[in-house]
Design a protein around this motif. Structure first.
Motif, PDB file in Angstrom:
ATOM      1  N   PRO A   1       0.825  -1.201   0.000  1.00  0.00           N
ATOM      2  CA  PRO A   1       0.000   0.000   0.000  1.00  0.00           C
ATOM      3  C   PRO A   1       0.868   1.263   0.000  1.00  0.00           C
ATOM      4  N   THR A   2       0.233   2.411  -0.023  1.00  0.00           N
ATOM      5  CA  THR A   2       0.948   3.693   0.018  1.00  0.00           C
ATOM      6  C   THR A   2       2.017   3.676   1.104  1.00  0.00           C
ATOM      7  N   ASN A   3       1.615   3.234   2.266  1.00  0.00           N
ATOM      8  CA  ASN A   3       2.538   3.195   3.398  1.00  0.00           C
ATOM      9  C   ASN A   3       2.243   1.960   4.230  1.00  0.00           C
ATOM     10  N   SER A   4       3.270   1.222   4.565  1.00  0.00           N
ATOM     11  CA  SER A   4       3.111   0.122   5.512  1.00  0.00           C
ATOM     12  C   SER A   4       4.183   0.266   6.581  1.00  0.00           C
ATOM     13  N   LEU A   5       3.828  -0.188   7.776  1.00  0.00           N
ATOM     14  CA  LEU A   5       4.670   0.129   8.929  1.00  0.00           C
ATOM     15  C   LEU A   5       4.905  -1.071   9.821  1.00  0.00           C
TER      16      LEU A   5
END
Lengths: 262, 222, 476
Positions: B184-188
């Motif tokens: 996704p756009t951002n994964s953490l």
């Protein structure tokens, strides 16, 4: 680093490569090492034409000059006997860098590889090949062992010196702070960067003295030259006549503890 | 020729002729990180995230909003940012306001309320997508319903984690979930509250992100 | 390669700077304490030698696999990032990189930038360039914030302010941060930084970050951090600009877990960092936060020179953990500033010559005893001592055509070369050696009392009265 040397049986003959430092500055250590080996029933051959392994030039970046000197040493060990070296750094040079040094010369490379496989650092040879069990005949004594970086990291033989000392009944071996840290010698490093090298040997000597050991022993005369040279300089500065940190090559110490030259 | 072509040209000119073999990452993990049973993974996860200064509460599907309420009360926090439209966000929206906790929602782009987010949002609640036992790590994939700053700006970050979603390792998580097919756009990955040791190697929490990380570890049938 | 203006201190002042630190007992003690702390933390993370060795071998294999395919991977990364909506830029030099970054900022009429920790941005001296263009560039990593406030540069790649005590930082904050009274309570100091920087995160239009790993197959930028400032910089401002060296690429996402584990365990002795931030695109329609634009600047700056040589290419395996400096007896004695380069310590000594040329860095290659501690702990097995020997070779040999490195031969001196040739002549000939060493033992009382740097802290070297070969003859 693993040591690919394969020596299964006890040899009757060995070559002794003294190193230029031992030949000129610590000849007693060389003689003691030879005596120690002979007392194990081994014939020790000292090729008269030996000079230097070439490491000073090699590590200073003068590979061509190192190759020239190393090429000469390649001719000194015709028989298939082990080559015993009383110095981890010179042994490391011959074992690990000779084959690379002659990579472009197939004939010499083959010689270098055969030589490399036969190179032993002295304490390594005593422990791994001879299974030397020293019989201590001295009195109570407290020593501290300094292992050179080449013996430790290049040759991977940092445990053999310790093992030999542990076999001496009345010798207690104390451990210095930051034991595995470099003493600051590093060949030309000590003159090219005297400030940093000086700080390193200052810290090393401080740590060795703080153990309260009677003497420092080492299997490398380069380190000894540096460590003892600084300790003697300190004594000079303080006007002491007795050395505050006596030291010697581990071969001399072992020989004396196991009965001297007889 | 532009910089791109010059750089690629220089590299191509000297690139090795033969490729190196593809390293076998999977077999290293198979040899060095044995797969553990669910209970053991939960225990390991909890051990490591607590070591990193997170607070962990065991909860159930039935009582987690109760624990959430208690956690907020204990800190005298009376406002919580929740993700409306997610099951956990909606559950909090149902359960907390009647008990005196105001729930704010992330219903517009951050530009419209940045100041409130930074200055008047004491706590945020998000779910974790999964977790990693080996290191005590939460995996979050922020999205339109539960945006990125929710787990970063509020000083207290509360995370709901289903204990059935704990992987042994980071490698296992990405392999099983097929991350290589699209991220996704951002994964953490989050493994504790924000911290720093930049002043004289002294550990201090709450450097820029949350000062506290609270995990509601939801146990229950798989 | 175009020349650029850098504000680094020239490496030629190295000896004077190292002497200043070595002569300061307080600094000596402070570096020693810090390095001991980091060494013991790392050791605690690797209790099993087999696991450590096999993981290092895996890390080395991963880095070498990816470097071997580097040009292809750069194109794959570019294609996938572009598909994801990230704009990719290429810069051969620091100047080009600065021009690109300032162009993006000015194109948006922006004036405020917050920066996450990025050594590459230090390498190009972006803060200088931004300042000259009237753009505020504020460091937000606590350590970087502190050194920026002090008008200094980082002295360590992972712990930028490791040379400062809390008392110094307390005085710095009291003096430079408006409305702050002196406190040397670390928590209080961090809260001061937090409050200042949180305001900046809200205001800044531009967030700049480095990149720890870029994944080609997914088009993803990975950032490793503990503080959360990296996430702030890459999420709160409208524009995110990431900058990285061209070598930090892996093809596959699965290459990340081993490298990440090696990185945090080797660097600070953490089993994992607080945050691992994977960025694959700008804000998508419907998403409520995150930057509207994401840019990646790929910087060469000499890396392609290292790449061109099989041995020197190993320099590019580095994942910037800093373990080599933590374990380096030289770094421990002199700290990071003495080196005068962006990257200090062992890795700095082998990477800086490619960035700055050997002419500026030849002296640094001699600042190693080749003790091997760096190579021993390197998580991706870079043979640092071997590379230092190679660089000495390049630096001191006579300049020749088609050198492997910019500045080859810069340390060449006819005298030094003549000395080594003379040395080789003596030691390459048994007869000459016998004669010279015999003379040495005979004339031992003539050795000078001052022997250059050796006798500054040591007694003079003096040959023994009899050589080993003489003793052996006497014995028989």
């Amino acid at each position: 680093m693993t040591n690919p040397t394969t020596q299964t049986s006890r040899p009757s003959d060995v070559y002794f490569f003294a190193t230029c430092v031992v030949d000129q500055f610590f000849p007693g250590a060389g003689l003691d090492a030879i005596t120690l080996l002979e007392r194990q029933g081994i014939r020790v051959h000292f090729p008269e034409d030996q000079t230097c392994c070439g490491q000073p030039a090699y590590s200073s970046g003068f590979e061509e000059e190192a190759r020239r000197v190393a090429a000469h040493q390649l001719t000194l060990f015709p028989n298939d006997w082990p080559i015993v070296v009383p110095s981890g750094s010179c042994a490391g040079m011959m074992k690990h860098h000779y084959p690379k040094l002659f990579a472009a010369d197939p004939t010499r490379k083959a010689v270098a590889e055969r030589l490399s496989a036969r190179v032993y650092e002295l304490t390594q040879f005593l422990v791994e090949v001879l299974d030397f069990q020293p019989q201590d005949c001295g009195g109570d004594c407290k020593v501290v062992l300094h292992t050179s970086c080449s013996a430790r990291r290049e040759m991977g033989v940092h445990l053999t010196g310790r093992k030999l000392l542990a076999g001496l009944e009345k010798v207690s071996v104390v451990q210095q702070d930051h034991e595995s840290e470099c003493c600051g010698f590093g060949g030309t490093f000590s003159v090219k960067q005297p400030e940093i090298s000086g700080a390193m040997v200052e810290d090393k000597v401080k740590a060795l003295k703080a153990t309260g050991a009677e003497r420092v022993v080492s299997a490398d005369c380069g380190c000894l030259m540096n460590i003892l040279g600084h300790a003697a300089w300190q004594d000079q500065q303080a006007g002491r006549s007795e050395p505050s940190l006596p030291g010697e090559h581990i071969a001399s110490f072992l020989l004396r503890r196991t009965g001297g030259e007889q | 020729m532009n910089a791109r072509d010059r750089i690629l040209g220089k590299l191509r000119q000297h690139a090795p002729q033969t490729a190196k073999p593809l390293p076998d990452v999977g077999s290293w993990y198979a040899t060095h990180r044995p797969l553990e049973a669910a209970a053991e993974k939960a225990r390991r996860f909890r051990h490591f995230i607590e070591l990193a200064h997170a607070e962990v509460h065991a909860v159930t599907a039935a009582n987690w909003t109760e624990t959430l309420h208690a956690v907020l009360k204990a800190r005298a926090i009376d406002k919580l940012l929740v993700a409306e439209g997610t099951p956990h966000g909606d559950a909090a929206l149902d359960a907390l306001p009647p008990r005196g906790i105001e729930c704010s929602v992330y219903d517009m782009a951050i530009e419209a309320w940045k100041s409130e987010m930074f200055n008047d949002t004491p706590a945020g609640l998000t779910a974790a997508r999964a977790a990693i036992a080996e290191t005590g790590t939460l995996i979050l994939w922020p999205n339109a319903l539960e945006p990125r700053l929710m787990s970063l700006v509020p000083p207290v970050h509360i995370v709901l984690l289903d204990s059935n979603k704990i992987y042994n390792t980071f490698f296992e998580a990405m392999s099983v979930e097929g991350w290589k097919n699209g991220l996704p756009t951002n994964s953490l990955l989050i493994s504790g509250p924000s911290k720093t040791a930049d002043i004289q190697q002294t550990l201090a929490y709450g450097a820029h992100g949350p000062k506290e990380l609270i995990v509601l570890l939801q146990e229950g049938e798989a | 390669m175009s020349e650029h203006t850098l504000h680094f201190k020239p490496a030629e002042g190295f000896r004077a700077r190292s002497k200043a630190v070595v002569d300061n007992p307080f600094l000596r003690q402070s570096f020693r304490g810090a390095m001991d702390f980091l060494m013991s933390k790392r050791a605690a993370q690797f209790p099993d030698p087999e696991e450590l060795e096999s993981l290092r071998s895996l890390g080395e294999a991963i880095r070498q696999y990816n470097l071997a395919k580097l040009p292809d991977l750069l194109e794959q990364l570019e294609a996938n990032l572009t598909r994801n909506g990230v704009k990719v830029h290429w810069a051969e030099t620091p100047d080009e990189a600065n021009t690109i970054i300032l162009g993006i900022i000015q194109g948006h009429g922006a004036t405020k930038m917050v920066k996450g920790k990025s050594m590459v941005s230090e390498e190009i001296e972006l803060n200088h360039a931004a300042e000259a263009a009237g753009i505020e560039a504020l460091e937000s990593d606590m350590g970087e914030y502190i050194v920026q406030l002090a008008g200094e540069k980082p002295s360590h790649i992972i712990m930028p302010a490791i040379h400062k005590t809390k008392e110094e930082i307390a005085r710095l904050f009291a003096e430079k941060v408006p409305g702050v009274d002196y406190t040397d309570n670390v928590d209080a100091l961090i809260q001061i930084g937090r409050n200042v920087l949180r305001r900046k995160f809200q205001e800044a239009e531009i967030g700049l970050s480095g990149v720890n790993f870029a994944v080609a197959e997914t088009g993803t930028l990975c950032l490793v951090e503990n503080e959360g400032n990296g996430r702030m910089c890459t999420t709160a401002p409208a524009i995110h600009i990431a900058i990285t060296g061209i070598e930090k690429i892996v093809e596959k996402l699965e290459h990340i877990p081993p490298l990440y584990s090696l990185l945090t365990r080797s660097a600070t002795g953490q089993n994992i960092s607080t945050y691992f931030n994977m960025i694959s695109s700008p804000r998508k329609p419907g998403e409520k936060d995150g930057p509207e634009e994401v840019h990646l600047v790929l910087l060469d700056n000499g890396r392609s020179q290292a790449y061109a040589d099989e041995q020197l290419r190993k320099t590019l395996q580095c994942i910037r953990c800093g373990a080599c400096m933590n374990h380096c007896p030289v770094y421990t004695r002199i700290g990071g500033h003495a080196y005068g380069t962006t990257y200090p310590g062992p890795i700095g000594k082998i990477v800086s010559p490619h960035m700055l040329g050997l002419d500026a860095t030849a002296g640094l290659t001699t600042a190693s005893s080749l003790c091997g501690a760096c190579g021993e702990v390197c998580p991706v097995k870079i043979p640092i001592p071997e590379l230092l020997v190679r660089l000495r070779n390049e630096a001191f040999s006579a300049p020749h055509a088609n050198p492997a490195m910019r500045g080859q031969g810069a340390g060449h001196s006819a005298l030094q070369s003549a000395i080594w040739r003379g040395w080789a002549a003596v030691y390459g000939s048994p007869a000459l050696y016998r004669a010279v060493s015999w003379l040495g033992s005979r004339l031992r009382f003539l050795v000078p009392r001052r022997q250059g740097g050796w006798t500054s802290v040591r007694t003079p070297l003096q040959p023994a009265p009899k050589r080993l070969r003489d003793l052996l003859k006497d014995r028989n």
